[in-house]
Design a protein around this motif. Structure first.
Motif, short mmCIF file in Angstrom:
data_model
loop_
_atom_site.label_atom_id
_atom_site.label_comp_id
_atom_site.label_asym_id
_atom_site.label_seq_id
_atom_site.Cartn_x
_atom_site.Cartn_y
_atom_site.Cartn_z
N LEU A 1 0.87 -1.17 0.00
CA LEU A 1 0.00 0.00 0.00
C LEU A 1 0.91 1.22 0.00
N THR A 2 0.69 2.12 -0.95
CA THR A 2 1.58 3.27 -1.07
C THR A 2 0.83 4.47 -1.65
N PRO A 3 1.19 5.66 -1.20
CA PRO A 3 0.59 6.86 -1.77
C PRO A 3 1.36 7.34 -3.01
N HIS A 4 2.38 6.61 -3.43
CA HIS A 4 3.26 7.01 -4.54
C HIS A 4 3.27 5.96 -5.63
N LYS A 5 3.89 6.30 -6.75
CA LYS A 5 4.17 5.29 -7.77
C LYS A 5 5.30 4.39 -7.29
N ARG A 6 6.13 4.92 -6.40
CA ARG A 6 7.21 4.13 -5.81
C ARG A 6 6.61 3.20 -4.75
N PRO A 7 7.22 2.14 -4.46
CA PRO A 7 8.47 1.70 -5.06
C PRO A 7 8.23 0.93 -6.35
N ASP A 8 9.21 1.01 -7.21
CA ASP A 8 9.21 0.17 -8.40
C ASP A 8 9.82 -1.16 -7.98
N ILE A 9 9.09 -2.23 -8.17
CA ILE A 9 9.56 -3.55 -7.74
C ILE A 9 9.68 -4.44 -8.98
N PRO A 10 10.87 -4.47 -9.59
CA PRO A 10 11.08 -5.33 -10.75
C PRO A 10 11.21 -6.80 -10.33
N GLU B 1 -1.56 -7.75 -9.60
CA GLU B 1 -2.66 -6.80 -9.80
C GLU B 1 -2.36 -5.50 -9.06
N GLU B 2 -2.90 -4.41 -9.62
CA GLU B 2 -2.78 -3.11 -8.95
C GLU B 2 -4.15 -2.43 -8.97
N VAL B 3 -4.52 -1.87 -7.83
CA VAL B 3 -5.75 -1.10 -7.70
C VAL B 3 -5.36 0.28 -7.22
N TYR B 4 -5.95 1.29 -7.85
CA TYR B 4 -5.67 2.68 -7.48
C TYR B 4 -7.00 3.34 -7.12
N GLN B 5 -7.10 3.82 -5.88
CA GLN B 5 -8.34 4.45 -5.44
C GLN B 5 -8.01 5.54 -4.44
N GLU B 6 -8.59 6.69 -4.63
CA GLU B 6 -8.43 7.82 -3.73
C GLU B 6 -6.96 8.08 -3.40
N ARG B 7 -6.14 8.12 -4.43
CA ARG B 7 -4.70 8.41 -4.36
C ARG B 7 -3.88 7.37 -3.61
N ILE B 8 -4.44 6.19 -3.43
CA ILE B 8 -3.72 5.10 -2.78
C ILE B 8 -3.58 3.94 -3.77
#
Length: 122
Positions: free
Chosen positions: A75-84, A93-100
């Motif tokens: 859970l992060t408020p940023h695009k980071r971290p990038d996890i290759p 999967e990624e879910v983006y809601q209310e800036r989270i």
């Protein structure tokens, strides 16, 4: 049955007050150095923390955790971290809601032992 292991070297007192449970005081460096190497988890959840780790610390820590749990939720408020995938995790999967952002990863290094396999079947 659901068991929790929490760790935060900074907010462990607040965690205990809010939940009534104790939190361990391990840091990113402790985890990277293997403080949990003798444990196994079904899931690791990082809430608003991993974006604070340096890239080298992140690699060491996530590589270590990829051997201890089959899944990771970030859970992060940023695009980071990038996890290759080189860090031992594959984005499911990624879910983006209310800036989270909530990201689910699958470990590329976790190996289920025979005993764990039998326990899951039971």
């Amino acid at each position: 049955k659901c068991n929790f292991t929490a760790t935060d070297p900074y907010t462990f007192k607040a965690y205990a007050q809010r939940t009534g449970m104790e939190a361990e005081k391990y840091s990113f460096k402790d985890i990277a150095n293997g403080c949990y190497s003798e444990k196994r988890f079904d899931l690791v959840i990082s809430s608003f923390a991993l974006h604070l780790a340096s890239k080298s610390m992140l690699w060491a820590m996530l590589s270590q955790l990829s051997e201890l749990a089959p899944f990771l939720v970030v859970l992060t408020p940023h695009k980071r971290p990038d996890i290759p995938t080189s860090m031992g995790w594959e984005l499911v999967e990624e879910v983006y809601q209310e800036r989270i952002r909530c990201r689910l990863y699958r470990s590329l290094a976790f190996v289920v032992t025979e005993g764990e396999e039998e326990e899951r079947k039971a």
